[in-house]
Design an enzyme around this catalytic site. Structure first.
Site, PDB file in Angstrom:
ATOM      1  N   CYS D  89      26.292  19.511  34.301  1.00  0.00           N
ATOM      2  CA  CYS D  89      27.723  19.221  34.432  1.00  0.00           C
ATOM      3  C   CYS D  89      28.005  17.723  34.379  1.00  0.00           C
ATOM      4  O   CYS D  89      29.181  17.323  34.301  1.00  0.00           O
ATOM      5  CB  CYS D  89      28.270  19.739  35.765  1.00  0.00           C
ATOM      6  SG  CYS D  89      27.947  21.465  36.134  1.00  0.00           S
ATOM      7  N   HIS D 107      33.092  22.095  40.034  1.00  0.00           N
ATOM      8  CA  HIS D 107      32.946  23.140  39.017  1.00  0.00           C
ATOM      9  C   HIS D 107      32.489  24.421  39.695  1.00  0.00           C
ATOM     10  O   HIS D 107      31.473  24.432  40.390  1.00  0.00           O
ATOM     11  CB  HIS D 107      31.914  22.702  37.975  1.00  0.00           C
ATOM     12  CG  HIS D 107      31.499  23.807  37.061  1.00  0.00           C
ATOM     13  ND1 HIS D 107      32.401  24.610  36.408  1.00  0.00           N
ATOM     14  CD2 HIS D 107      30.268  24.264  36.701  1.00  0.00           C
ATOM     15  CE1 HIS D 107      31.750  25.500  35.682  1.00  0.00           C
ATOM     16  NE2 HIS D 107      30.463  25.322  35.847  1.00  0.00           N
ATOM     17  N   HIS D 109      32.092  28.948  39.386  1.00  0.00           N
ATOM     18  CA  HIS D 109      32.051  30.155  38.562  1.00  0.00           C
ATOM     19  C   HIS D 109      32.966  31.226  39.159  1.00  0.00           C
ATOM     20  O   HIS D 109      32.713  32.422  38.996  1.00  0.00           O
ATOM     21  CB  HIS D 109      30.614  30.683  38.472  1.00  0.00           C
ATOM     22  CG  HIS D 109      29.706  29.854  37.607  1.00  0.00           C
ATOM     23  ND1 HIS D 109      28.430  30.241  37.281  1.00  0.00           N
ATOM     24  CD2 HIS D 109      29.890  28.666  36.988  1.00  0.00           C
ATOM     25  CE1 HIS D 109      27.857  29.310  36.518  1.00  0.00           C
ATOM     26  NE2 HIS D 109      28.723  28.341  36.332  1.00  0.00           N
ATOM     27  N   GLU D 130      55.329  29.639  45.376  1.00  0.00           N
ATOM     28  CA  GLU D 130      55.348  28.491  46.290  1.00  0.00           C
ATOM     29  C   GLU D 130      54.070  27.653  46.239  1.00  0.00           C
ATOM     30  O   GLU D 130      54.121  26.430  46.294  1.00  0.00           O
ATOM     31  CB  GLU D 130      55.576  28.985  47.727  1.00  0.00           C
ATOM     32  CG  GLU D 130      55.624  27.895  48.773  1.00  0.00           C
ATOM     33  CD  GLU D 130      56.895  27.050  48.740  1.00  0.00           C
ATOM     34  OE1 GLU D 130      57.837  27.410  47.992  1.00  0.00           O
ATOM     35  OE2 GLU D 130      56.948  26.025  49.454  1.00  0.00           O
ATOM     36  N   HIS D 186      33.221  31.598  31.790  1.00  0.00           N
ATOM     37  CA  HIS D 186      32.327  30.676  32.472  1.00  0.00           C
ATOM     38  C   HIS D 186      32.853  30.279  33.859  1.00  0.00           C
ATOM     39  O   HIS D 186      32.219  30.579  34.874  1.00  0.00           O
ATOM     40  CB  HIS D 186      32.153  29.443  31.567  1.00  0.00           C
ATOM     41  CG  HIS D 186      31.259  28.383  32.105  1.00  0.00           C
ATOM     42  ND1 HIS D 186      30.574  27.496  31.305  1.00  0.00           N
ATOM     43  CD2 HIS D 186      30.944  28.024  33.368  1.00  0.00           C
ATOM     44  CE1 HIS D 186      29.861  26.668  32.060  1.00  0.00           C
ATOM     45  NE2 HIS D 186      30.068  26.962  33.312  1.00  0.00           N
TER      46      HIS D 186
END
Lengths: 235, 235, 235, 235
Positions: D89, D107, D109, D130, D186
């Site tokens: 990443c 990040h 999943h 809201e 992903h």
């Protein structure tokens, strides 16, 4: 009626003392969503003494000092905690103790139980699922097998919880192999020989109720024969 | 057979000792809903010694002292805890150790596994999902890629857990790339080179099973090509 | 305005002090998914002093030192924590204190509340479910019965939370038996005589909202008569 | 490269030190089901130094000692933990730091993200809820309003995570108001000015993704006008 002598009935450093176990299990059941909003109840028997969680107390905040204690033979309270009301479940717990010689009885408002009670009429049945093997045969020693059908009777709810007693007792007579009774639009009562067995039966039944809801939503009959699911398979 | 010498096999202050790890992981799996009601099982191998959780004990309350210990070569118990029964999963764990040189094997009653076993026939397949990359190729070094298809065989359940051994072994032979086997209407067995790999594979597979159920409910084939989901899109 | 004197209003070793309780309950509500992403709010009244969680602070990380304190009679802040903004929920909490003499008011972004607000028009109603008995009659002493209908008004959301005040007050007038108001596409406000009653009402209502979503998905009207579910039964 | 000097970069008793925060947040995300099976990743920036969780380590078991440390200007590692691989990443985190001056990037999943990526084509949009107010406008100061539409671009997945960099950067250019990018089949990348803002944005977005899946299942368009839900109401 509550005094130092009676208080000694619920004061113990032993985590397995019924007054402590009730508190521990209520926290667990609260986290399962079974007894939120003060719903549900629990009682444990030790010989001829039964311990009962009070009415209206938040289950995850219960303390040993909140417990009612009753003599199972005389049905007289040995301890009444100050400013608390006895559980309306008490007559139902007594039914399990008297008719089945149970060691503990658990009552939850599990949503799986309520939903199943809306989908089935007189009984819930499920078959051919491994988890069924966690449940006892009752009418003979040992546990159900994978190919057996688990049957749980469903009784109608009443305005007052204590008024469920007669129909619960009738269900216990009519379904001698049941270790639990569903109450329509309300929840479930589960009992067992010991508190741990009652807990395990409760967990196994709730697992099966949850699975049955999913099966019904997929169009698969929970009590169908092995292979009956093929009709609904798209792959 | 259990004595001080045997007890030393399970007594350790090291949290990574297999007897301690089994207890820790069982608590984790219990919280996942994978082993409620005493369901499921787990075994860890250390060299030629294997540690196995007993039958019928509540998974979240397991203690190192409850563990069975076996010599993998002789299949003889090195330790049998008092008044506990060996796990019926033992022959299946041995199959993973013997046929795949696994370092650990986990068995759960995950509802995602049971539901998928009702939706698929001989194998479950899923493709083109990132999480697949957490799973090993087995037949060659390395991990599956995003474009690969994960295949998990499904075997039929039997009345007695130990009788699953032959079909589990057959599945291991027939699907040399599988690190798990689904058991219809029952659950899943997952193994790995180490206990941590077995745990990670189990988590990744359960994630994929859960996702596949959701995809099926949305009408999207879990093993469909990238873009196949467009047919079901309403936006 | 914040000084040592004001700080003493929120510093206490008593876990039941409102400043401590707000922090404890916010952690609980966070774990329920009701106040993730800084959503929601809570206020507790002690006599004429009200304690209010600040705006924009992560609910599960709140500290007693973060609390605003206000005099309910003068509406003047007795304590303003440094570099924090007052909650936009404050006028709504005041509405519950003023119009209903509430002891606490809880606001969550519960997804069950939002979904129900999308499925119902002016009011949400549910009947003949045991958990309803956890909710008060308000217009007379005591609690609702099993056969009673729980009615919760739904108001339209506004661009700014404080602008909900007028319609919330109108709903309080129009529905004198309500202990909660749903806000469409937003969440729910629940109040009670004490903080614990507000919490229990909130739990019981959320349970009923969740159950109602499930009933609607199964085609069963949540406020239907007992037996109305028979129409949708396939078994 | 790793030595005592480099180790001092990650050793701190301050719970708010980035190396400690990453571990704490990974445990939280694991419990949310966002990073099971070693999935996902996280990075925090402190000035020109960035801390990055390693590849392949179980997120809930991460230790400060596992962290990679990089100089944002030179892109050189200041610390490489022994026997661990850098996160794939990393180029994507750098894209958020470089193009948006982010203080942290997360990040996951999350299954809500994956399911939404299967239901939408180029962008996910939701309006008139809201919780949207927890998200920043980005292109100007302040936060989105209740009547605003939240737009999150969706990019196609690639075989290797690092190859997402170009399309992620393109999405950042094409959607200057986005604080997150969905990756089809992903998961999701979310960033913010600080680690706490990134966390809050992530929570708020995941809440909205979950709600959107439910709305779609009920036939209600998540980005529909207020009142559009009336078409699907049966009550």
């Amino acid at each position: 009626m509550s005094n130092a002598n009676a208080d000694s009935l619920v004061a113990s450093h032993d985590p397995n003392h019924p007054a402590n176990l009730i508190c521990e299990l209520c926290r667990l059941f609260y986290n399962n969503g079974w007894v939120t909003g003060t719903g549900g109840g629990i009682s444990i028997r030790k010989g001829d003494i039964i311990f009962i969680a009070p009415s209206g107390v938040q289950k995850e905040r219960m303390l040993p000092d909140n417990m009612f204690v009753m003599d199972l033979q005389t049905k007289e309270y040995l301890r009444v905690p100050q400013s608390l009301k006895p559980s309306a479940c008490t007559p139902l717990f007594l039914a399990a103790y008297t008719n089945r010689n149970a060691g503990a009885c658990i009552h939850t408002h599990s949503q799986n139980a309520v939903v199943i009670s809306l989908l089935y009429d007189k009984v819930f049945t499920i078959a051919n699922i491994e988890q069924i093997k966690a449940l006892p045969k009752i009418t003979e020693p040992g546990y159900l097998g994978f190919f057996d059908t688990l049957t749980i009777p469903i009784i109608e709810n009443t305005a007052h919880e204590e008024d469920l007693k007669d129909s619960l007792e009738q269900a216990i007579i009519d379904y001698p192999a049941a270790t639990a009774v569903l109450v329509r639009r309300h929840g479930i009562y589960v009992w067992g020989e010991t508190v741990w067995k009652a807990k395990v039966y409760n967990e196994a039944i709730d697992y099966l109720l949850e699975l049955a809801v999913k099966m019904r939503q997929l169009g698969i009959p929970p009590d169908g024969a092995i292979g009956s699911e093929r009709n609904t398979r798209v792959v």
